[in-house]
Design an enzyme around this catalytic site. Structure first.
Site, PDB file in Angstrom:
ATOM      1  N   SER A 147       0.869  -1.170   0.000  1.00  0.00           N
ATOM      2  CA  SER A 147       0.000   0.000   0.000  1.00  0.00           C
ATOM      3  C   SER A 147       0.907   1.221   0.000  1.00  0.00           C
ATOM      4  CB  SER A 147      -0.862  -0.011   1.269  1.00  0.00           C
ATOM      5  OG  SER A 147      -1.431   1.253   1.536  1.00  0.00           O
ATOM      6  N   TYR A 160      -1.044  -0.692  11.184  1.00  0.00           N
ATOM      7  CA  TYR A 160      -1.190  -0.871   9.736  1.00  0.00           C
ATOM      8  C   TYR A 160       0.089  -0.461   9.009  1.00  0.00           C
ATOM      9  CZ  TYR A 160      -3.430  -0.857   5.147  1.00  0.00           C
ATOM     10  OH  TYR A 160      -3.761  -1.111   3.838  1.00  0.00           O
TER      11      TYR A 160
END
Length: 246
Positions: A147, A160
């Protein structure tokens, strides 16, 4: 609908995690359309079973495995099932991901362990077991969905970010290590997609500025079609209009 004729992926076997929705579902669909057999893994059992059933219209095998990949035992189970169903494993897509959007002061140890377990430990274990099968086959391709969170940081997402930065590092390490075994490894740095995973966490985002997960799946599919002597170690796929990265 039938499978694409003469695709290099025809007859290949792919294991895709997070395959019930979003990018995982789009990628499983794209691979099946190219003739690949699919083992989809996801916690959303009913949705996963329906999606795998739909893929069979391409004339491929498509099976569902509903497990929590944060459980370390699930990695070995998933690879064994792929081998039991298909007799081979050519493609592993580590796509499943989760997040707990909280400041560090409120994040529990269990929250941290769940995010890191799903986003980083599971890809490590799945890659470990898949690489064993690919090594015996003489080739393979591992795709790790990172990501832009692996390149930058924002508040209230420490677990995350840590997991995605770790996944990007793991992917490059495996690229260096496994190419000697004719196993290609690609990290995909994906920008914002129109998926519930993103929009439910950040409702202020403009969906029209995000990219369709099918477009990201198409980019990944193109990497999987490269000649076997070539590898893209890192692929960045961004929405054209969304400007938060770079």
């Amino acid at each position: 609908m039938t499978r694409e004729e003469h695709s290099p992926l025809q007859g290949k076997a792919a294991l895709v995690t997070g395959a019930a929705s979003g990018l995982g579902a789009a990628l499983a669909q794209r691979l099946a359309a190219s003739g690949a057999d699919i083992l989809g893994v996801d916690l959303q059992e009913a949705r996963l079973v329906d999606h795998m059933a739909g893929l069979r219209r391409h004339g491929v095998q498509a099976h569902a495995l509903s497990v929590d990949i944060a459980d370390p035992a699930s990695a070995g189970q998933a690879v064994r099932q792929a081998l039991d169903h298909f007799g081979r494993l050519d493609i592993l897509v580590n796509n499943a991901g989760t997040d707990v959007t909280l400041p560090i002061s409120e994040m529990l140890e269990a929250d941290w362990m769940r995010v890191v377990g799903t986003n980083l430990t599971a890809p490590f274990l799945l890659s470990k077991y898949a690489a064993d099968a690919m090594r015996r086959l003489g080739s393979g391709h591992i795709v790790n969905i990172a990501s832009t969170a692996a390149k930058r940081a924002w508040p209230n997402a420490s677990a995350y970010h840590a997991s995605k930065w770790g996944l990007l590092g793991l992917s490059h390490a495996l690229h260096a290590e496994l190419r000697a075994d004719n196993i290609r490894v690609t990290a995909v740095v994906a920008g914002g997609m129109r998926t519930p995973f993103l929009l439910e966490r950040f409702p202020e985002l403009d969906p029209s500025a995000l990219q369709d997960p099918q477009d990201v799946a198409e980019a990944i599919h193109s990497v999987l079609l490269l000649p076997p002597s070539t590898v893209v170690a890192e692929l960045t796929v961004l929405p054209l209009r969304e400007t938060s990265w770079p």
